[in-house]
Scaffold this motif. Structure first.
Motif, PDB file in Angstrom:
ATOM      1  N   PRO A   1       0.807  -1.224   0.000  1.00 29.14           N
ATOM      2  CA  PRO A   1       0.000   0.000   0.000  1.00 29.14           C
ATOM      3  C   PRO A   1       0.842   1.276   0.000  1.00 29.14           C
ATOM      4  CG  PRO A   1      -0.901  -1.561   1.565  1.00 29.14           C
ATOM      5  CD  PRO A   1       0.364  -2.173   1.037  1.00 29.14           C
ATOM      6  N   GLU A   2       2.015   1.264   0.654  1.00 27.43           N
ATOM      7  CA  GLU A   2       2.831   2.490   0.731  1.00 27.43           C
ATOM      8  C   GLU A   2       3.289   2.946  -0.644  1.00 27.43           C
ATOM      9  OE1 GLU A   2       2.779  -0.321   3.076  1.00 27.43           O
ATOM     10  OE2 GLU A   2       4.967  -0.369   2.816  1.00 27.43           O
ATOM     11  N   GLU A   3       3.509   1.962  -1.530  1.00 27.44           N
ATOM     12  CA  GLU A   3       3.948   2.346  -2.886  1.00 27.44           C
ATOM     13  C   GLU A   3       2.894   3.203  -3.529  1.00 27.44           C
ATOM     14  OE1 GLU A   3       4.577  -2.120  -3.806  1.00 27.44           O
ATOM     15  OE2 GLU A   3       5.418  -1.000  -5.485  1.00 27.44           O
ATOM     16  N   TRP A   4       1.632   2.823  -3.272  1.00 24.51           N
ATOM     17  CA  TRP A   4       0.526   3.523  -3.916  1.00 24.51           C
ATOM     18  C   TRP A   4       0.223   4.824  -3.201  1.00 24.51           C
ATOM     19  CZ3 TRP A   4      -2.048   5.052  -7.681  1.00 24.51           C
ATOM     20  CH2 TRP A   4      -3.359   5.546  -7.563  1.00 24.51           C
ATOM     21  N   PHE A   5      -0.032   4.704  -1.880  1.00 25.69           N
ATOM     22  CA  PHE A   5      -0.475   5.882  -1.140  1.00 25.69           C
ATOM     23  C   PHE A   5       0.637   6.911  -1.002  1.00 25.69           C
ATOM     24  CE2 PHE A   5      -4.626   4.507  -0.555  1.00 25.69           C
ATOM     25  CZ  PHE A   5      -4.626   3.164  -0.263  1.00 25.69           C
ATOM     26  N   GLY A   6       1.865   6.445  -0.987  1.00 29.67           N
ATOM     27  CA  GLY A   6       2.975   7.383  -0.884  1.00 29.67           C
ATOM     28  C   GLY A   6       3.323   8.001  -2.211  1.00 29.67           C
ATOM     29  N   GLU A   7       2.964   7.306  -3.252  1.00 24.10           N
ATOM     30  CA  GLU A   7       3.445   7.689  -4.575  1.00 24.10           C
ATOM     31  C   GLU A   7       2.440   8.538  -5.342  1.00 24.10           C
ATOM     32  OE1 GLU A   7       5.539   4.390  -6.829  1.00 24.10           O
ATOM     33  OE2 GLU A   7       4.106   5.152  -8.308  1.00 24.10           O
ATOM     34  N   VAL A   8       1.322   7.919  -5.724  1.00 25.39           N
ATOM     35  CA  VAL A   8       0.410   8.619  -6.620  1.00 25.39           C
ATOM     36  C   VAL A   8      -0.708   9.339  -5.874  1.00 25.39           C
ATOM     37  CG1 VAL A   8      -0.986   8.399  -8.692  1.00 25.39           C
ATOM     38  CG2 VAL A   8       0.864   6.799  -8.269  1.00 25.39           C
ATOM     39  N   ALA A   9      -1.152   8.745  -4.767  1.00 17.98           N
ATOM     40  CA  ALA A   9      -2.311   9.305  -4.058  1.00 17.98           C
ATOM     41  C   ALA A   9      -1.900  10.530  -3.254  1.00 17.98           C
ATOM     42  CB  ALA A   9      -2.917   8.235  -3.159  1.00 17.98           C
ATOM     43  N   GLN A  10      -1.377  11.531  -3.944  1.00 21.45           N
ATOM     44  CA  GLN A  10      -0.831  12.742  -3.312  1.00 21.45           C
ATOM     45  C   GLN A  10      -1.348  13.967  -4.047  1.00 21.45           C
ATOM     46  OE1 GLN A  10       1.512  13.010  -0.706  1.00 21.45           O
ATOM     47  NE2 GLN A  10       1.061  10.852  -0.410  1.00 21.45           N
TER      48      GLN A  10
END
Lengths: 218, 221
Positions: free
Chosen positions: B38-47
Motif C-alpha cells: 500500500p505504501e507504494e501507492w499511497f505514498g506515490e500517486v495518491a498525493q
C-alpha cells in the motif's frame, strides 16, 4: 388514457430519488408507484415480471420493464431523445463513468455506516464524516473547474450526487456548507423550474432518505 | 508514435483482471505497474496535486499526462481510444441490456466478497450454507440469463463479457463442480477463452493465474 411510464420503488428516497428528479427534469409524465409494504412486492408484484433481473427500482413502459437504476437512466435518456444526458462525447462519457464509479465508492462507505450497527453508530460517525467528506471535497474541486460534474452540460450523475448533497445538508450540514461550489450546485438544480415545482409538490418525499427500520440515519 | 499506456493495479487478479483481458483484446500497447505494498501507492500517486481534483484510486490508466480512475470509466476510455465504441453497446437497447447485466454481476461480486471476508470462524462454520443460500441462486440466474446468447448482450461482445469471464474463472477456481454444472456459463467461458488475443494472453507469462484476492486478508483467493 395515459401511456405514463411507471417507476416502482419503496416509499423512501433511496436509489429512486435521483430517478424521480430525472423524470421531472426531462418532463416525462410518470406514475410514482411506492411499495410501503414488502408483501405488496415480494411474492406479489415481483412475480408478474418475466425477467432475470426483477428488482426495485423498475421502470415499466407499456409491456416493457427495465430493472437496474443505471439501465433506467439509459432507457429514459434515449426515450426522450436526450442521449447527451449520458455524456455527449467520448470525453464526457468517460467522466460520467468516472463520477458514477466514485458515487459507488461513496455509497459503499456511507451505507456501511447507515446500515451498520446502531450501537456503534455514534462512535463511528466522525470517521464516516471524514471519509465521506473526502468525496465531497473532490466534487467541490471538480465544480471549480467545470459547470457540472462531468463538464459543461448536465448528465444523470449530477442528479446522483445532488441527492447525497441534500442528505448531508440534513445529516451534517457543515460538510456541505463549507464547500461553496457544492452549495451553488445544489441551488442550481433546485432552481430549475421543473425541479422547483417538484420540490414544492406535496408528493415530494422529504424523508425518509433510507429504510427507517434499519438505518441509523433516515 | 504513441506512447504505451500505463495500467496500474495491485499485483493480483481482482478488479484489474478483466481490464487486462480488455487491453490485450483491444491490442493497445500497454505496460503494467503492479503495486504490492500500500505504501507504494499511497505514498506515490495518491498525493496532491493529483488527488485534489480526482479520487485517485486503483485501477488507473495513465495515458501521457492524463489519468483515468474508476474501473467503469476505464472500459469507456479504452473503448474510445481503440475506436471500439461498439464494446459499450451499439444501440440504446444494447446499452440498457448491458446496464442490467452489470447489475447481476455486481450482486454476485457483492455476496461473494461478503463470503470471503467472513471471519475465520464464520467462514469455517458457514461457508457451504452461505454459498447455497446466497450465491448459488445468483449463479443460476446468470446461467439462465445467458441461455441462447453468445455474449452477455446478445450477439455482440461488449465490456461486460470481460467482467463476466473473470467471474467465471473465479467460480471455476472456487467450486469447479458448480461451474461445470452451469452449461451456459461454461459455454461463455469456453467461447471467450478461444478469442485469439485472449487465448494467447492466457498462455503468456503476463497472465496472472493467482492470487484472485490478497492472501491473508481474505478467506479465499
Amino acid at each position: 388514457m395515459e401511456n405514463k411510464v411507471v417507476l416502482g420503488y419503496w416509499a423512501i428516497r433511496g436509489l429512486a430519488q435521483p430517478i424521480r428528479f430525472f423524470l421531472e427534469y426531462i418532463e416525462l409524465p410518470y406514475e410514482d408507484k411506492r411499495y410501503t409494504d414488502p408483501q405488496e412486492w415480494f411474492g406479489k408484484d415481483d412475480q408478474t415480471f418475466n425477467s432475470q433481473f426483477t428488482n426495485l427500482p423498475y421502470l415499466k413502459d407499456g409491456d416493457h420493464t427495465v430493472f437496474e437504476s443505471d439501465a433506467i437512466y439509459y432507457y429514459l435518456a434515449h426515450k426522450v431523445n436526450k442521449p447527451e444526458l449520458l455524456g455527449k462525447d467520448a470525453k464526457q462519457q468517460t467522466m460520467v463513468a468516472t463520477i458514477r464509479g466514485v458515487v459507488g465508492d461513496f455509497r459503499a462507505t456511507f451505507f456501511q455506516w447507515v446500515y451498520g450497527s446502531k450501537e456503534t453508530a455514534e462512535a463511528k460517525k466522525e470517521a464516516m464524516l471524514q471519509e465521506t467528506g473526502e468525496f465531497f471535497r473532490v466534487f467541490n474541486t471538480t465544480l471549480e473547474r467545470s459547470t457540472w460534474l462531468t463538464g459543461d452540460t448536465i448528465t444523470y450523475v449530477d442528479f446522483l450526487v445532488w441527492e447525497y448533497v441534500d442528505e448531508f445538508l440534513v445529516l451534517a450540514p457543515e460538510v456541505i456548507t463549507s464547500k461553496p461550489k457544492l452549495v451553488e450546485f445544489h441551488n442550481r438544480i433546485s432552481e430549475f423550474p421543473q425541479i422547483k415545482k417538484y420540490l414544492e409538490n406535496p408528493n415530494y418525499i422529504k424523508r425518509p432518505f433510507n429504510w427507517d427500520l434499519q438505518a441509523v440515519f433516515y | 508514435m504513441a506512447d504505451k499506456l500505463l495500467f496500474g493495479y495491485w499485483g493480483i487478479r481482482g478488479l484489474g483482471q478483466p481490464l487486462r483481458y480488455y487491453l490485450e483484446y483491444l491490442g493497445l500497447p500497454f505496460e503494467e505497474k503492479r503495486y504490492v505494498k500500500p505504501e507504494e501507492w499511497f505514498g506515490e500517486v495518491a498525493q496532491p496535486p493529483l488527488n485534489n481534483e480526482v479520487l485517485v484510486n486503483l485501477p488507473y490508466i495513465k495515458d501521457g499526462d492524463k489519468w483515468v480512475f474508476e474501473s467503469g470509466a476505464l472500459y469507456v476510455y479504452l473503448a474510445h481510444k481503440a475506436n471500439r465504441a461498439d464494446l459499450l453497446g451499439s444501440t440504446p437497447d444494447e446499452q440498457v441490456a448491458l446496464a442490467q447485466a452489470k447489475g447481476v454481476l455486481q450482486d454476485l461480486l457483492k455476496v461473494f466478497f461478503t463470503l470471503i471476508t467472513f471471519t475465520e470462524e464464520q467462514y469455517a462454520a458457514k461457508k457451504d450454507e452461505y454459498f447455497k443460500t446466497e450465491i448459488l441462486w445468483l449463479i443460476e440466474k446468470l446461467n439462465a440469463f445467458l441461455a441462447g446468447k453468445t455474449w452477455a448482450s446478445g450477439n455482440n461482445i461488449t465490456y461486460v463479457d470481460f467482467q463476466l469471464f473473470e467471474i467465471e474463472e473465479t467460480l471455476k477456481a472456487f467450486n469447479v463442480d458448480v461451474f461445470n454444472s452451469q452449461a451456459n456459463i461454461k459455454k461463455h467461458h469456453d467461447e471467450f477463452s478461444n478469442i485469439p488475443q485472449i487465448k494467447a494472453y492466457l498462455a503468456s507469462e503476463r497472465f496472472i493465474a493467482g492470487p484472485f484476492y490478497p492472501p491473508g486478508r481474505f478467506r479465499w483467493g
